[in-house]
Design a protein around this motif. Structure first.
Motif, PDB file in Angstrom:
ATOM      1  N   ILE A 275      11.792  66.396  56.201  1.00  0.00           N
ATOM      2  CA  ILE A 275      11.475  65.509  55.077  1.00  0.00           C
ATOM      3  C   ILE A 275      10.073  65.868  54.593  1.00  0.00           C
ATOM      4  O   ILE A 275       9.116  65.806  55.363  1.00  0.00           O
ATOM      5  N   HIS A 276       9.974  66.240  53.332  1.00  0.00           N
ATOM      6  CA  HIS A 276       8.713  66.712  52.752  1.00  0.00           C
ATOM      7  C   HIS A 276       8.328  65.758  51.628  1.00  0.00           C
ATOM      8  O   HIS A 276       8.943  65.756  50.566  1.00  0.00           O
ATOM      9  N   ILE A 277       7.290  64.936  51.836  1.00  0.00           N
ATOM     10  CA  ILE A 277       6.890  63.921  50.862  1.00  0.00           C
ATOM     11  C   ILE A 277       6.121  64.583  49.723  1.00  0.00           C
ATOM     12  O   ILE A 277       5.001  65.053  49.897  1.00  0.00           O
ATOM     13  N   GLY A 278       6.718  64.613  48.532  1.00  0.00           N
ATOM     14  CA  GLY A 278       6.072  65.201  47.371  1.00  0.00           C
ATOM     15  C   GLY A 278       6.038  66.719  47.428  1.00  0.00           C
ATOM     16  O   GLY A 278       6.502  67.345  48.386  1.00  0.00           O
ATOM     17  N   MET A 279       5.487  67.323  46.378  1.00  0.00           N
ATOM     18  CA  MET A 279       5.355  68.772  46.299  1.00  0.00           C
ATOM     19  C   MET A 279       3.879  69.148  46.231  1.00  0.00           C
ATOM     20  O   MET A 279       3.119  68.528  45.493  1.00  0.00           O
TER      21      MET A 279
ATOM     22  N   GLY B  32       9.495  66.573  60.729  1.00  0.00           N
ATOM     23  CA  GLY B  32      10.792  67.100  61.148  1.00  0.00           C
ATOM     24  C   GLY B  32      11.337  66.268  62.285  1.00  0.00           C
ATOM     25  O   GLY B  32      10.580  65.778  63.133  1.00  0.00           O
ATOM     26  N   LEU B  33      12.647  66.092  62.301  1.00  0.00           N
ATOM     27  CA  LEU B  33      13.303  65.330  63.357  1.00  0.00           C
ATOM     28  C   LEU B  33      14.523  66.087  63.865  1.00  0.00           C
ATOM     29  O   LEU B  33      15.124  66.875  63.129  1.00  0.00           O
TER      30      LEU B  33
ATOM     31  N   HIS C  59      -0.833  77.923  55.456  1.00  0.00           N
ATOM     32  CA  HIS C  59       0.583  77.567  55.509  1.00  0.00           C
ATOM     33  C   HIS C  59       0.774  76.163  54.947  1.00  0.00           C
ATOM     34  O   HIS C  59      -0.145  75.351  54.893  1.00  0.00           O
ATOM     35  N   CYS C  60       1.996  75.919  54.466  1.00  0.00           N
ATOM     36  CA  CYS C  60       2.382  74.565  54.052  1.00  0.00           C
ATOM     37  C   CYS C  60       3.468  74.109  55.010  1.00  0.00           C
ATOM     38  O   CYS C  60       3.535  74.577  56.139  1.00  0.00           O
ATOM     39  N   ALA C  61       4.344  73.228  54.587  1.00  0.00           N
ATOM     40  CA  ALA C  61       5.334  72.678  55.507  1.00  0.00           C
ATOM     41  C   ALA C  61       6.462  73.644  55.818  1.00  0.00           C
ATOM     42  O   ALA C  61       7.187  73.456  56.791  1.00  0.00           O
TER      43      ALA C  61
ATOM     44  N   PHE D 206       3.474  67.200  60.551  1.00  0.00           N
ATOM     45  CA  PHE D 206       2.454  68.055  59.944  1.00  0.00           C
ATOM     46  C   PHE D 206       1.088  67.400  60.046  1.00  0.00           C
ATOM     47  O   PHE D 206       0.972  66.178  59.895  1.00  0.00           O
ATOM     48  N   PRO D 207       0.018  68.173  60.317  1.00  0.00           N
ATOM     49  CA  PRO D 207      -1.315  67.569  60.484  1.00  0.00           C
ATOM     50  C   PRO D 207      -1.757  66.726  59.296  1.00  0.00           C
ATOM     51  O   PRO D 207      -2.474  65.738  59.479  1.00  0.00           O
TER      52      PRO D 207
END
Length: 670
Positions: free
Chosen positions: A589-593, A578-579, A26-28, A571-572
């Motif tokens: 909020i997802h930093i980068g792809m 997430g807030l 899984h990803c975010a 996320f680990p």
């Protein structure tokens, strides 16, 4: 009982059971499955699960969109299934077992060309603008007028002077812009050999050096080879080794020679790494990899690649200009969107580049732009018919906008392929537009932005013809989509709605106390360039299926809290957080792809899951150089995921520069 245990059991059954799951990660936002038989997956049943936001298949992986609760869902899924999860890279490796050899080649080409596409697109826009300055003439400029009268040439045609001929300023601009234009296209082999080594996880600096050795000024420029007599090449442009010579010819803008040379370098390095002791590997591995690759490039691979590239582009050119060019255009125009779905479309980048190198223009790329426009028009028609449905409008309108800007994955996966009839309408429209494109002989200077702005890459003499083809690509799919829907042609027995995000409330008590119309202000969590979310490279974020918000290209590696609230998900690998605000606004909020692949390298968290934070508190520090060094993009979506409860709106115009702490979004209670 886990929070999502019931849903996890439903998903396990719907994907075909434990025995059908080869790998899961899984990803975010998504569960990523590699299935032994994708036909066993019941997509309808999966998308009926309340926590599922959608599904799609990409590069051998069956992906199920969950949202920012995916870490919890993943844990419950592995618990009920007894399946051990794997890393994302291991899942990607397993996914290759679901691909045939052609798909594997296409996947490799995609991973090689994707990192250099931004430069190619910029180069296309630059060439398009220079084309405007150099080619668009106006009879009232400069010497075209004398004593107020229009001047004519010997054949009676009005004299049209171009902008650069009459304006020293724009002539200077035109001259200056050749600097990046030349850097991008003449030195394209450098980018390709670098990208090959990045993809193969070998020494990227050696790839850069090899690329430079293919375009060095010491070599005869590839563009000058055709006009240089063979005897001059034999006498002036060779390396003379006494009893044999090697042509000293460059490979400027050549794609296939660079690909073959880069692959030879990478495979040589991998070979020597396994056989040379580590204590001396720093000396011998680079030497025994680079030098043989360079020799092969100039003696075998380069000449062979050039011959293959010219042959391929000649065949395509024959299709574009031959007696059956209209048929070729119709077939290619209709098939390009299916190419996107299968990943075959990445091959066109190499063909376009080869056509440009050999014939100073490409007739292939205009049809690609027209196909994107056609699919965008089909999904726009779908939006128009369902505009009163909030859930469907949230998917279809952003997808249409994205397609018109050249990114069709949201339109294809989110609407057109899902409902079939918009997809077919788009294929018909793009087929007709492709037929017109080849009939008119429309040519582009280079690859550009593959949608409505694509006209900037078209040679100016073909603008009128391209506008006609563009009108067809807009009107025909729009009308056909509406007609197919009303006539029931290719429509499903039940026209399922596109699910809007429905993330379970974490702070139910606070949300219940918030009255309709309450406005929550979000500050920018980053310093950088803010852009529309639809410009995200990831189609799931760009389509808005996960939520609406803004995209920020950070210039500094510090992320702060946009609101007062609680860290609901950390996320680990620390690349996503997430807030939930005190008023119940849920934010992801997802930093980068694809930064999950870094496995936490370059990221440092300053909070833990469950911590209460104030707006402006530091959440995560990250190293931009580490992300970019891995060939990943740093763009960061900031989205409100519970859109059914809150309506997010961007403050101010986009794009624009933002600072941490500056107001950027509002979320109003519905």
């Amino acid at each position: 009982m886990g929070k999502f245990e019931k849903e996890a059991k439903l998903l396990l059954d719907a994907v075909g059971g434990k025995e059908n799951v080869t790998a899961v990660s899984h990803c975010a936002t998504r569960m990523r499955f590699v299935l032994a038989d994708e036909k066993k997956a019941d997509v309808k049943a999966i998308e009926a699960i309340s926590t599922v936001k959608g599904t799609f298949t990409n590069a051998g992986q069956f992906q199920v969109i969950i949202g920012n609760d995916v870490p919890i869902f993943y844990n419950d899924f592995t618990a009920v299934s007894g399946i051990e999860g794997v890393s994302k890279e291991a899942a990607k490796a397993a996914a290759k077992s679901n691909q045939n050899p052609l798909q594997r080649v296409m996947t490799m080409l995609a991973e090689i060309f994707t990192p250099i596409l931004p430069a190619i697109i910029v180069g296309g826009l630059i060439l398009g603008f220079r084309n405007l300055l150099e080619s668009v003439g106006m009879p009232w400029l400069g010497q075209a007028m004398a004593d107020g009268k229009l001047l004519f040439d010997a054949d009676g045609n009005p004299i049209w002077n171009t902008i650069v001929q009459v304006s020293p300023f724009w002539s200077g601009v035109n001259h200056f812009l050749w600097l990046p234009g030349e850097a991008i296209f003449h030195f394209l082999p450098v980018g390709i050999t670098w990208s090959v080594t990045r993809k193969m996880a070998t020494s990227q600096i050696l790839g850069i050096v090899l690329g430079i050795c293919l375009v060095s000024p010491q070599l005869l420029n590839a563009y000058a080879v055709a006009s240089t007599p063979a005897d001059v090449i034999a006498s002036d442009w060779v390396w003379n080794f006494g009893f044999f010579t090697v042509n000293r010819i460059g490979y400027q803008a050549q794609v296939i020679p660079a690909l073959l040379a880069g692959l030879s370098l990478s495979y040589l390095e991998i070979f020597w790494r396994k056989r040379i002791p580590e204590v001396i590997s720093m000396i011998f591995v680079p030497f025994l990899s680079l030098l043989p690759a360079l020799i092969l490039a100039h003696t075998v691979l380069g000449p062979l690649g050039w011959w293959l590239g010219q042959g391929l582009s000649t065949i395509v050119l024959a299709g574009l200009t031959g007696p059956l060019k209209a048929v070729f255009g119709a077939i290619f125009g209709a098939l390009y969107a299916p190419f996107v779905i299968t990943g075959l479309h990445h091959m066109t980048n190499a063909i376009d580049a080869q056509l440009i190198a050999d014939f100073h223009g490409t007739g292939l790329w205009p049809m690609i732009a027209l196909s994107n426009i056609a699919q965008g028009s089909a999904v726009l028609a779908y939006y128009w018919m369902n505009r009163k449905s909030e859930r469907e409008a949230q998917i279809s309108l952003p997808a249409a906008i994205s397609a018109y800007l050249g990114v069709t994955e949201p339109a294809l996966f989110g609407v057109n392929v899902k409902y079939v009839y918009p997809f077919v309408a788009g294929l018909i429209g793009s087929g007709i537009a492709g037929l017109l494109s080849t009939t008119f002989g429309i040519q582009a200077n280079s690859i550009g932005v593959g949608g409505l702005p694509g006209i900037l890459a078209i040679k100016s003499q073909y603008w009128g013809a391209f506008l006609i083809a563009m009108a067809v690509a807009i009107v025909v799919p729009f009308i056909l989509t509406i007609f197919f829907r009303k006539s029931g042609f290719l429509t499903k027995s039940e026209d399922e709605t596109v699910k809007a995000p429905q993330v379970e409330a974490i702070a139910e008590a606070e949300k219940a106390a918030v009255s309709t119309g309450t406005l929550v202000e979000l500050i920018s969590p980053l310093t950088g360039q803010a852009k529309p979310l639809s410009e995200a490279t990831d189609p799931v974020f760009a389509s808005g299926v996960m939520g609406q918000g803004v995209l920020i290209e950070p210039s500094e590696g510090e992320l702060v809290a946009p609101v007062d609230g609680v860290v609901s998900v950390l996320f680990p690998t620390k690349h996503a957080v997430g807030l939930v605000s005190e008023a119940g606004v849920e934010i992801l909020i997802h930093i980068g792809m694809d930064t999950v692949s870094l496995e936490g390298n370059g990221f440092e968290a300053h909070v833990a899951q469950g911590d209460k934070v104030q707006a402006g508190d530091k959440l995560i520090s990250f190293d931009l150089d580490v992300i970019k060094g891995a060939g990943l993009v740093t763009e960061t979506p900031v989205i409100v995921t519970n859109q059914t409860d809150y309506q997010p709106d961007v403050l101010g115009d986009l794009p624009r520069q933002v600072e941490r702490g500056q107001a950027i979004l509002t979320a109003s209670k519905l």
